[in-house]
Structures are given as C-alpha cells and as structure tokens.
Design a protein around this motif. Structure first.
Motif, short mmCIF file in Angstrom:
data_model
loop_
_atom_site.label_atom_id
_atom_site.label_comp_id
_atom_site.label_asym_id
_atom_site.label_seq_id
_atom_site.Cartn_x
_atom_site.Cartn_y
_atom_site.Cartn_z
N TYR A 76 -2.19 -1.71 -13.38
CA TYR A 76 -1.80 -2.37 -12.13
C TYR A 76 -0.97 -1.40 -11.31
O TYR A 76 -0.42 -0.43 -11.84
CB TYR A 76 -0.99 -3.67 -12.39
N SER A 77 -0.87 -1.66 -10.00
CA SER A 77 0.01 -0.91 -9.10
C SER A 77 0.71 -1.89 -8.19
O SER A 77 0.10 -2.86 -7.73
CB SER A 77 -0.79 0.09 -8.25
N ILE A 78 1.99 -1.64 -7.92
CA ILE A 78 2.76 -2.40 -6.94
C ILE A 78 3.45 -1.38 -6.05
O ILE A 78 4.14 -0.49 -6.54
CB ILE A 78 3.81 -3.31 -7.60
N LEU A 79 3.26 -1.50 -4.73
CA LEU A 79 3.86 -0.59 -3.78
C LEU A 79 4.73 -1.37 -2.80
O LEU A 79 4.35 -2.48 -2.38
CB LEU A 79 2.80 0.16 -2.98
N THR A 80 5.88 -0.81 -2.44
CA THR A 80 6.77 -1.43 -1.46
C THR A 80 7.47 -0.33 -0.67
O THR A 80 7.68 0.77 -1.17
CB THR A 80 7.87 -2.27 -2.13
N LEU A 81 7.85 -0.66 0.57
CA LEU A 81 8.76 0.23 1.29
C LEU A 81 10.03 0.33 0.46
O LEU A 81 10.47 -0.65 -0.15
CB LEU A 81 9.09 -0.33 2.68
N PHE A 82 10.64 1.51 0.46
CA PHE A 82 11.77 1.72 -0.44
C PHE A 82 12.70 2.77 0.16
O PHE A 82 12.25 3.79 0.67
CB PHE A 82 11.25 2.21 -1.80
N THR A 83 13.98 2.51 0.08
CA THR A 83 14.98 3.49 0.51
C THR A 83 15.60 4.10 -0.74
O THR A 83 16.33 3.42 -1.47
CB THR A 83 16.06 2.83 1.38
N PRO A 84 15.30 5.40 -1.02
CA PRO A 84 15.87 6.04 -2.21
C PRO A 84 17.40 5.98 -2.16
O PRO A 84 18.02 6.09 -1.11
CB PRO A 84 15.38 7.48 -2.10
N TRP A 97 11.64 -5.41 2.75
CA TRP A 97 10.54 -6.22 2.23
C TRP A 97 10.55 -7.58 2.89
O TRP A 97 11.55 -8.29 2.89
CB TRP A 97 10.64 -6.36 0.71
N ASN A 98 9.42 -7.99 3.46
CA ASN A 98 9.33 -9.27 4.18
C ASN A 98 8.94 -10.44 3.26
O ASN A 98 8.69 -11.53 3.75
CB ASN A 98 8.36 -9.15 5.35
N HIS A 99 8.84 -10.22 1.97
CA HIS A 99 8.48 -11.23 0.98
C HIS A 99 7.04 -11.70 1.13
O HIS A 99 6.69 -12.80 0.71
CB HIS A 99 9.45 -12.41 0.98
N LYS A 100 6.20 -10.84 1.72
CA LYS A 100 4.77 -11.11 1.82
C LYS A 100 4.04 -10.09 0.96
O LYS A 100 4.56 -9.00 0.71
CB LYS A 100 4.30 -11.02 3.27
N VAL A 101 2.82 -10.43 0.53
CA VAL A 101 2.08 -9.58 -0.39
C VAL A 101 0.63 -9.44 0.07
O VAL A 101 -0.01 -10.43 0.45
CB VAL A 101 2.09 -10.17 -1.82
N LEU A 102 0.12 -8.21 0.03
CA LEU A 102 -1.30 -7.95 0.22
C LEU A 102 -1.86 -7.58 -1.15
O LEU A 102 -1.32 -6.70 -1.82
CB LEU A 102 -1.53 -6.78 1.19
N VAL A 103 -2.92 -8.27 -1.58
CA VAL A 103 -3.58 -7.96 -2.85
C VAL A 103 -4.90 -7.29 -2.51
O VAL A 103 -5.73 -7.87 -1.80
CB VAL A 103 -3.82 -9.23 -3.70
N VAL A 147 2.30 -4.36 -1.72
CA VAL A 147 0.87 -4.26 -1.98
C VAL A 147 0.67 -4.24 -3.49
O VAL A 147 1.32 -3.48 -4.20
CB VAL A 147 0.26 -2.99 -1.34
N VAL A 148 -0.22 -5.11 -3.97
CA VAL A 148 -0.49 -5.25 -5.39
C VAL A 148 -1.98 -5.04 -5.64
O VAL A 148 -2.81 -5.54 -4.89
CB VAL A 148 -0.08 -6.66 -5.89
N SER A 149 -2.29 -4.32 -6.71
CA SER A 149 -3.68 -4.14 -7.11
C SER A 149 -3.74 -4.06 -8.62
O SER A 149 -2.85 -3.49 -9.26
CB SER A 149 -4.27 -2.87 -6.49
N THR A 150 -4.79 -4.64 -9.20
CA THR A 150 -5.04 -4.51 -10.63
C THR A 150 -6.47 -4.03 -10.84
O THR A 150 -7.38 -4.39 -10.07
CB THR A 150 -4.84 -5.84 -11.39
N ALA A 151 -6.66 -3.22 -11.86
CA ALA A 151 -8.01 -2.73 -12.15
C ALA A 151 -8.94 -3.88 -12.53
O ALA A 151 -10.11 -3.90 -12.12
CB ALA A 151 -7.96 -1.70 -13.27
N LYS A 172 1.15 -11.15 -10.36
CA LYS A 172 2.02 -12.01 -9.56
C LYS A 172 3.31 -12.30 -10.32
O LYS A 172 4.41 -12.25 -9.76
CB LYS A 172 1.31 -13.31 -9.21
N GLU A 173 3.19 -12.58 -11.61
CA GLU A 173 4.38 -12.85 -12.43
C GLU A 173 5.31 -11.64 -12.45
O GLU A 173 6.52 -11.77 -12.28
CB GLU A 173 3.95 -13.19 -13.85
N ARG A 174 4.75 -10.45 -12.60
CA ARG A 174 5.58 -9.23 -12.59
C ARG A 174 6.27 -9.06 -11.24
O ARG A 174 7.45 -8.73 -11.17
CB ARG A 174 4.74 -8.00 -12.92
#
Length: 179
Positions: A76-84, A97-103, A147-151, A172-174
C-alpha cells in the motif's frame, strides 16, 4: 479466511506479508517539464520547490510524505502534503491536510499471488510521464487530499473483488489510525 496460495516478499515478518512502513519525502518542482513528484532530501533541499494552496486556503511548500508498507498480503501507499520538522499524529495532523482522501486503483483483470505495486498514475499507468500533464493524484495532493493506493485494489494485479475490498478497508483503517 484469506485466499491462498500467496507468496510473500523475502522481507516479510509474518505469513500475511506484513513489514514495517517506510517513509520518503517527495516534492513538486516549479519546472513545468517535471509534472510528477521528485525525490526530496531535507539535508539538501532543492531550490525549485513549488508552493500550493489547498482547497481550504492554506499555502504551503509542495512537499509530500509517502508511506509505503505491506499489509493484508500486499503493498500500500499513503501520500500527504507534509512539512518536514513538524509533528504529525492521528489526533493532531498537520493543518494542510483537508481530511479528504483520493483512492487510486487500476483497471484490467489479472491474477497474481505475490505482492505487486500500488498504482498512482491515471488510466492504469497508460498516461505516465506525459510532458505538461500533471497526474491527478498530484493535483489532489496539492488541494490537501491524502492519496491512498493498494496493489490488491488494482484489478490488473488482482480481480478478486473480496480481496480488493479487504485491501481498501485495511488501508482505510491504517489512514484513520495513523493520520
């Protein structure tokens, strides 16, 4: 019960192919000939980091944290805008993060019994690296979406609808527990 047989990757820590997540940083360049995300090194930050304004009006550097891991027998992959350098927890996420998700997921129909790659690109990967075309997952990130994606949700890798649903529920649980 989970379907078998399934061959795990060599680095799996159990029979369900799990292993700890890895995190990398990426960024969107101000160079329009690089529409996809580029590797970001916080020790030597690039000079061409774009900014983005989310759909909630927050303007931030276009830096993305990508989490890659294995769960439910595949990647799986999860991507978000992030400030190091800024903290992030499930109870206190960074404000961009706007609490919305694109799968994202792919098309076709295939059967694989070993881990595959979670797709991010448009059109099941047939519209990759086209000059001047920004992939939709990059656009969504810029608006503040995770953004979430699973193989296993990519039907080109796996046509079993029950396995696809299980994979998406686990992702989604993760996301809920970690973000």
């Amino acid at each position: 019960p989970q379907h078998g047989p399934y061959r795990c990757q060599a680095s799996a820590v159990d029979e369900k192919c799990n292993e700890p997540a890895r995190y990398t940083l990426l960024y969107k360049s101000t160079d329009p000939t690089n529409p996809d995300l580029q590797p970001y090194d916080p020790e030597s930050p690039p000079e061409d980091v774009a900014t983005t304004t989310t759909d909630e009006g927050r303007t931030v550097p276009f830096i993305v944290r990508r989490e890659d891991g294995y769960q439910a027998r595949d990647r799986y992959s999860i991507l978000t805008l992030f400030t190091p350098g800024e903290e992030w927890s499930a109870t206190a996420p960074q404000e961009q993060w706007n609490h919305k998700v694109l799968v994202t997921h792919g098309g076709n129909c295939g059967a694989s019994y070993a881990p595959g790659n979670p797709p991010l690109q448009d059109y099941s990967g047939t519209l990759e690296s086209v000059p001047g075309v920004t992939p939709s997952y990059v656009t969504a990130l810029g608006k503040g979406f995770a953004v979430v994606s699973t193989a296993l949700a990519n039907t080109g890798h796996n046509c079993n609808v029950a396995m696809e649903a299980e994979s998406l529920m686990m992702a989604k649980e993760r996301l809920v527990e970690q973000y």
